[in-house]
Write a protein that holds these residues in place. Structure first.
Motif, PDB file in Angstrom:
ATOM      1  N   ILE A  79      -4.673  10.069 -13.564  1.00  0.00           N
ATOM      2  CA  ILE A  79      -4.855   8.623 -13.744  1.00  0.00           C
ATOM      3  C   ILE A  79      -3.985   7.847 -12.759  1.00  0.00           C
ATOM      4  O   ILE A  79      -4.460   6.923 -12.082  1.00  0.00           O
ATOM      5  N   VAL A  80      -2.702   8.215 -12.666  1.00  0.00           N
ATOM      6  CA  VAL A  80      -1.784   7.490 -11.779  1.00  0.00           C
ATOM      7  C   VAL A  80      -2.200   7.663 -10.321  1.00  0.00           C
ATOM      8  O   VAL A  80      -2.197   6.697  -9.538  1.00  0.00           O
ATOM      9  N   MET A  81      -2.573   8.885  -9.940  1.00  0.00           N
ATOM     10  CA  MET A  81      -2.985   9.129  -8.563  1.00  0.00           C
ATOM     11  C   MET A  81      -4.228   8.320  -8.215  1.00  0.00           C
ATOM     12  O   MET A  81      -4.301   7.689  -7.146  1.00  0.00           O
ATOM     13  N   THR A  82      -5.202   8.313  -9.104  1.00  0.00           N
ATOM     14  CA  THR A  82      -6.428   7.560  -8.844  1.00  0.00           C
ATOM     15  C   THR A  82      -6.152   6.066  -8.748  1.00  0.00           C
ATOM     16  O   THR A  82      -6.660   5.376  -7.853  1.00  0.00           O
ATOM     17  N   ILE A 141      -6.451   1.181  -1.382  1.00  0.00           N
ATOM     18  CA  ILE A 141      -7.684   0.701  -0.780  1.00  0.00           C
ATOM     19  C   ILE A 141      -7.777  -0.818  -0.903  1.00  0.00           C
ATOM     20  O   ILE A 141      -8.240  -1.520   0.013  1.00  0.00           O
ATOM     21  N   ARG A 142      -7.330  -1.350  -2.029  1.00  0.00           N
ATOM     22  CA  ARG A 142      -7.315  -2.799  -2.219  1.00  0.00           C
ATOM     23  C   ARG A 142      -6.416  -3.464  -1.179  1.00  0.00           C
ATOM     24  O   ARG A 142      -6.758  -4.518  -0.630  1.00  0.00           O
ATOM     25  N   CYS A 143      -5.269  -2.861  -0.914  1.00  0.00           N
ATOM     26  CA  CYS A 143      -4.371  -3.405   0.106  1.00  0.00           C
ATOM     27  C   CYS A 143      -5.040  -3.372   1.476  1.00  0.00           C
ATOM     28  O   CYS A 143      -4.932  -4.322   2.257  1.00  0.00           O
ATOM     29  N   PHE A 144      -5.739  -2.273   1.773  1.00  0.00           N
ATOM     30  CA  PHE A 144      -6.441  -2.187   3.044  1.00  0.00           C
ATOM     31  C   PHE A 144      -7.534  -3.250   3.117  1.00  0.00           C
ATOM     32  O   PHE A 144      -7.759  -3.871   4.158  1.00  0.00           O
ATOM     33  N   ASN A 145      -8.213  -3.490   2.007  1.00  0.00           N
ATOM     34  CA  ASN A 145      -9.257  -4.510   1.972  1.00  0.00           C
ATOM     35  C   ASN A 145      -8.683  -5.886   2.292  1.00  0.00           C
ATOM     36  O   ASN A 145      -9.300  -6.683   2.999  1.00  0.00           O
ATOM     37  N   ARG A 146      -7.474  -6.149   1.790  1.00  0.00           N
ATOM     38  CA  ARG A 146      -6.818  -7.415   2.107  1.00  0.00           C
ATOM     39  C   ARG A 146      -6.409  -7.460   3.577  1.00  0.00           C
ATOM     40  O   ARG A 146      -6.447  -8.515   4.203  1.00  0.00           O
ATOM     41  N   CYS A 147      -6.028  -6.294   4.116  1.00  0.00           N
ATOM     42  CA  CYS A 147      -5.649  -6.243   5.527  1.00  0.00           C
ATOM     43  C   CYS A 147      -6.807  -6.680   6.415  1.00  0.00           C
ATOM     44  O   CYS A 147      -6.615  -7.278   7.481  1.00  0.00           O
ATOM     45  N   GLY A 183      -7.969   7.544   5.286  1.00  0.00           N
ATOM     46  CA  GLY A 183      -7.824   8.989   5.445  1.00  0.00           C
ATOM     47  C   GLY A 183      -6.923   9.598   4.394  1.00  0.00           C
ATOM     48  O   GLY A 183      -7.237  10.639   3.806  1.00  0.00           O
ATOM     49  N   LEU A 184      -5.798   8.948   4.124  1.00  0.00           N
ATOM     50  CA  LEU A 184      -4.868   9.462   3.123  1.00  0.00           C
ATOM     51  C   LEU A 184      -5.484   9.456   1.730  1.00  0.00           C
ATOM     52  O   LEU A 184      -5.336  10.414   0.965  1.00  0.00           O
ATOM     53  N   VAL A 185      -6.164   8.367   1.395  1.00  0.00           N
ATOM     54  CA  VAL A 185      -6.762   8.261   0.064  1.00  0.00           C
ATOM     55  C   VAL A 185      -7.810   9.347  -0.142  1.00  0.00           C
ATOM     56  O   VAL A 185      -7.858  10.002  -1.202  1.00  0.00           O
ATOM     57  N   VAL A 186      -8.646   9.587   0.848  1.00  0.00           N
ATOM     58  CA  VAL A 186      -9.677  10.625   0.728  1.00  0.00           C
ATOM     59  C   VAL A 186      -9.039  11.995   0.542  1.00  0.00           C
ATOM     60  O   VAL A 186      -9.443  12.783  -0.327  1.00  0.00           O
ATOM     61  N   MET A 187      -8.022  12.298   1.329  1.00  0.00           N
ATOM     62  CA  MET A 187      -7.341  13.591   1.230  1.00  0.00           C
ATOM     63  C   MET A 187      -6.673  13.758  -0.131  1.00  0.00           C
ATOM     64  O   MET A 187      -6.752  14.826  -0.748  1.00  0.00           O
ATOM     65  N   ARG A 188      -6.020  12.714  -0.607  1.00  0.00           N
ATOM     66  CA  ARG A 188      -5.293  12.797  -1.869  1.00  0.00           C
ATOM     67  C   ARG A 188      -6.250  12.963  -3.046  1.00  0.00           C
ATOM     68  O   ARG A 188      -6.013  13.783  -3.936  1.00  0.00           O
ATOM     69  N   GLY A 208       0.817  -1.215   0.000  1.00  0.00           N
ATOM     70  CA  GLY A 208       0.000   0.000   0.000  1.00  0.00           C
ATOM     71  C   GLY A 208       0.845   1.256   0.000  1.00  0.00           C
ATOM     72  O   GLY A 208       0.525   2.238  -0.680  1.00  0.00           O
ATOM     73  N   CYS A 209       1.934   1.246   0.756  1.00  0.00           N
ATOM     74  CA  CYS A 209       2.843   2.404   0.776  1.00  0.00           C
ATOM     75  C   CYS A 209       3.466   2.647  -0.587  1.00  0.00           C
ATOM     76  O   CYS A 209       3.591   3.793  -1.025  1.00  0.00           O
ATOM     77  N   ILE A 210       3.865   1.586  -1.260  1.00  0.00           N
ATOM     78  CA  ILE A 210       4.465   1.730  -2.582  1.00  0.00           C
ATOM     79  C   ILE A 210       3.455   2.344  -3.543  1.00  0.00           C
ATOM     80  O   ILE A 210       3.773   3.252  -4.335  1.00  0.00           O
ATOM     81  N   ALA A 211       2.214   1.863  -3.486  1.00  0.00           N
ATOM     82  CA  ALA A 211       1.166   2.404  -4.361  1.00  0.00           C
ATOM     83  C   ALA A 211       0.955   3.894  -4.102  1.00  0.00           C
ATOM     84  O   ALA A 211       0.879   4.698  -5.039  1.00  0.00           O
ATOM     85  N   LEU A 212       0.875   4.268  -2.836  1.00  0.00           N
ATOM     86  CA  LEU A 212       0.649   5.676  -2.497  1.00  0.00           C
ATOM     87  C   LEU A 212       1.827   6.550  -2.938  1.00  0.00           C
ATOM     88  O   LEU A 212       1.632   7.674  -3.429  1.00  0.00           O
ATOM     89  N   GLU A 213       3.041   6.048  -2.776  1.00  0.00           N
ATOM     90  CA  GLU A 213       4.210   6.837  -3.154  1.00  0.00           C
ATOM     91  C   GLU A 213       4.299   7.039  -4.665  1.00  0.00           C
ATOM     92  O   GLU A 213       4.755   8.083  -5.137  1.00  0.00           O
TER      93      GLU A 213
END
Length: 249
Positions: free
Chosen positions: A197-200, A207-213, A230-235, A168-173
């Motif tokens: 596109i890349v940000m979305t 979110i997929r990673c969180f779903n697996r968590c 929280g980060l995804v909503v803000m971004r 998830g961190c890699i995806a966000l970065e």
């Protein structure tokens, strides 16, 4: 020093070399002279450029190396961290051995150096960012502090969900890297669309990673909602605001 206990030290050395190189480049003033102090968003362009190698090259490479290291004995990423690694201890047991010195019941040894390198490197990126741009504003400083605390918690407390946190961190970065590139060259045709596109996509993957968590036993759901949600909503909100501003201009 055993192989297990030397892994964090080796990973810390790798991260320290990177931090030293970045600080040397920063204090040389070369990037500031080239990019100036032009700023779109919350950071100067020289800082955005300085973050790109870590976001686009180092962190994804560490994830790929970690996957290669563990994929020989599992389908996907989860087994090594969830106590099912066929060739040795899981991530949680590895941390316990470092803390207590106990010999693990499972045979074998696993190279966790790349995982430790991610732990140290990502923490260093957050701290170094605050050092490089101390006037980033109270909100961004709070953001970095929350991310650092979340990084510590996701690494040492939610050990059974660590692979999903890592990914998830890699995806966000990667999404942040797309934002940095656009802020450096905002007039380039099509670049904002690529950034959007890349940000979305990065937010969807996070979110997929969180779903697996959520399927990992003892995963703290509040941690996942706060950090990833929280980060995804803000971004995504920031992206939409910029899109509306560009359409209105």
């Amino acid at each position: 020093m055993s192989d297990e206990s030397s892994m964090p030290a080796r990973a810390l050395l790798l991260s320290a070399v990177w931090v030293a190189a970045v600080l040397l480049l920063y204090h040389s003033g070369a990037l500031q002279a080239y990019f100036g102090t032009a700023q779109i968003g919350k950071f100067p362009n020289w800082r955005n450029f300085l973050m790109l190698p870590g976001q686009c090259i180092v962190l994804p490479t560490l994830w790929l190396l970690s996957r290669r290291q563990h994929n020989q004995c599992m389908l996907g990423l989860a087994a090594a961290w969830c106590g099912q690694h066929a060739h040795g201890m899981c991530w949680g047991a590895h941390l316990k051995q470092l803390r207590t010195g106990e010999t693990p019941p499972s045979p074998g040894s696993i190279n966790w150096c790349w995982d430790w390198a991610f732990v140290f490197f990502f923490a260093a990126q957050l701290v170094m960012d605050a050092y490089l741009v101390p006037d980033m504003g109270a909100l961004m400083l709070l953001h970095h502090a929350v991310c650092l605390l979340g990084h510590i918690y996701g690494t040492f407390m939610c050990t059974r969900a660590f692979p999903f946190y890592f990914a998830g961190c890699i995806a966000l970065e990667l999404g942040s890297a797309a934002c940095n590139i656009w802020t450096m060259y905002p007039q380039t045709p099509g670049l904002f669309s690529a950034y959007a596109i890349v940000m979305t996509l990065s937010n969807v993957l996070a979110i997929r990673c969180f779903n697996r968590c959520a399927y990992v036993p003892r995963m703290n759901i509040c941690f996942g909602i706060t950090l990833f949600g929280g980060l995804v909503v803000m971004r995504q909100r920031e992206l939409l605001i910029r899109a509306f501003e560009l359409n209105a201009s």
